[in-house]
Scaffold this active site. Structure first.
Site, mmCIF file in Angstrom:
data_model
loop_
_atom_site.group_PDB
_atom_site.id
_atom_site.type_symbol
_atom_site.label_atom_id
_atom_site.label_comp_id
_atom_site.label_asym_id
_atom_site.label_seq_id
_atom_site.Cartn_x
_atom_site.Cartn_y
_atom_site.Cartn_z
ATOM 1 C CD GLU A 15 47.693 38.028 35.991
ATOM 2 O OE1 GLU A 15 47.796 39.171 36.456
ATOM 3 O OE2 GLU A 15 46.661 37.346 36.087
ATOM 4 C CB SER A 141 48.021 41.197 33.773
ATOM 5 O OG SER A 141 48.335 41.331 35.132
ATOM 6 C CE1 TYR A 210 51.505 44.796 35.969
ATOM 7 C CE2 TYR A 210 50.827 43.513 34.073
ATOM 8 C CZ TYR A 210 50.606 43.966 35.351
ATOM 9 O OH TYR A 210 49.460 43.613 36.014
ATOM 10 N NE ARG A 249 43.566 49.043 38.497
ATOM 11 C CZ ARG A 249 44.289 48.033 38.028
ATOM 12 N NH1 ARG A 249 45.311 47.566 38.699
ATOM 13 N NH2 ARG A 249 43.970 47.468 36.878
ATOM 14 C CG ASP A 251 40.738 48.062 35.532
ATOM 15 O OD1 ASP A 251 41.234 48.925 36.281
ATOM 16 O OD2 ASP A 251 41.287 46.978 35.289
ATOM 17 C CD GLU A 265 39.492 43.016 34.758
ATOM 18 O OE1 GLU A 265 39.464 41.829 35.112
ATOM 19 O OE2 GLU A 265 40.309 43.474 33.943
ATOM 20 C CG ASN A 267 42.130 44.395 38.533
ATOM 21 O OD1 ASN A 267 42.463 43.541 37.729
ATOM 22 N ND2 ASN A 267 41.616 45.557 38.158
ATOM 23 N N GLY A 271 48.243 45.032 40.878
ATOM 24 C CA GLY A 271 49.698 45.066 40.818
ATOM 25 C C GLY A 271 50.289 46.088 41.763
#
Length: 304
Positions: A15, A141, A210, A249, A251, A265, A267, A271
């Protein structure tokens, strides 16, 4: 005296490019609100560089292995340089999707059925009845994620390639159809829920995340109030159970037809690029990008 912030970016995970973009955006925003900023493209000599520089705060914009898994956090603890985001234990736990699921489930967060398998085993036979998802246990990601659709006769073969970059072990999970949803937590409070739709109508993969125009973000998500609230509560519960700090964050997937919600999961270092979700959710909550990164620097500490 102006606070000196070292923004750590790049690194050597898969990443790397995303981290460079996140770091550049955060560095610009930090300068705009008055901080003295040094941009550091992390290499293997990062400990020496930081020990020489001695910034007041390390803003960790690294993603993936070594930057998000507790490794860099442990180094910063040893150097006694306050840093942003989660600490050693939470970072190491959160990046291991299988272990994080166990902790979240024990705290009452709904998760998808799954099991750990070697990539070679998963390439020989279906490890779950299709549809199911295969994902590396410790990448972010959506790197290396494979969806095995219903009716597929043979298991995926790309995961057995010699040049496979995402480790030997995979997490296989029952695929939950429906909406892709995400919720940011900042300082123990939810910033709201966003629905993500891939522009192609398919999977929210690396490119959808992205690339400009790769995805559509609906913020706030247009879902039933009770589901919106449940997602916020689950994100906060997972954040606290895993021991996250700063901004995280989570998901989710939600199937309207079966009323099934699962947490996927958390994060710990989401990002922070121009197409990223957390800055959008912060704006929805009334914080511009400069205010968001300023809060993160002010929240930085040791022993996280």
């Amino acid at each position: 005296m102006t606070t000196h912030v070292a923004v750590l970016m790049g690194g050597w995970s898969v990443e790397r490019e995303v981290s460079l973009n996140s770091g550049a955006a955060c560095a610009r925003a930090l300068e705009s609100v008055g901080y003295r900023v040094t941009r550091i493209e992390a290499q293997r000599d990062i400990a020496t560089v930081l020990d020489t520089l001695r910034p007041d705060v390390a803003f960790n914009a690294l993603h993936g292995r070594y930057g998000e898994d507790g490794t860099i956090q442990g180094m910063l603890e040893i150097l006694r340089i306050p840093y942003t985001h989660s600490g050693v234990l939470a970072s190491a736990l959160a990046i291991r999707k299988d272990k994080a699921k166990m902790v979240a489930a024990a705290a009452g967060v709904p998760v998808a059925h799954g099991l750990n398998v070697s990539r070679f085993e998963a390439a020989k036979k279906h490890v779950l009845p299709p549809p199911y998802v295969l994902k590396p246990i410790d990448e972010g990601s959506s790197v290396g994620v494979v969806i095995v659709k219903k009716g597929r006769e043979h298991p995926p073969q790309e995961i057995a390639r010699e040049d496979w970059p995402c480790g030997e072990m995979l997490l296989a999970e029952t695929f939950i159809s429906g909406r892709e949803l995400t919720c940011a937590v900042m300082g123990g409070k939810s910033l709201g829920v966003t629905e993500i739709q891939a522009a192609t109508g398919e999977f929210y993969d690396y490119d959808a995340k992205y690339a400009k125009g790769g995805s559509i973000h609906i913020c706030p998500a247009q879902i039933l109030p009770k589901i919106y609230q449940q997602i916020e509560e689950c994100a906060l519960t997972a954040h606290q159970a895993i021991g996250c700090r700063g901004v995280s964050r989570s998901d989710f997937r939600y199937d309207d037809e079966t009323d099934t919600l699962v947490w996927l999961e958390v994060n710990t270092q989401p990002g922070m690029t121009e197409t990223s979700l957390v800055p959008e959710l912060a704006a929805h909550a009334g914080l511009n990008f400069g205010e968001l990164v300023k809060w993160m620097v002010e929240d930085a500490s040791l022993d996280r």
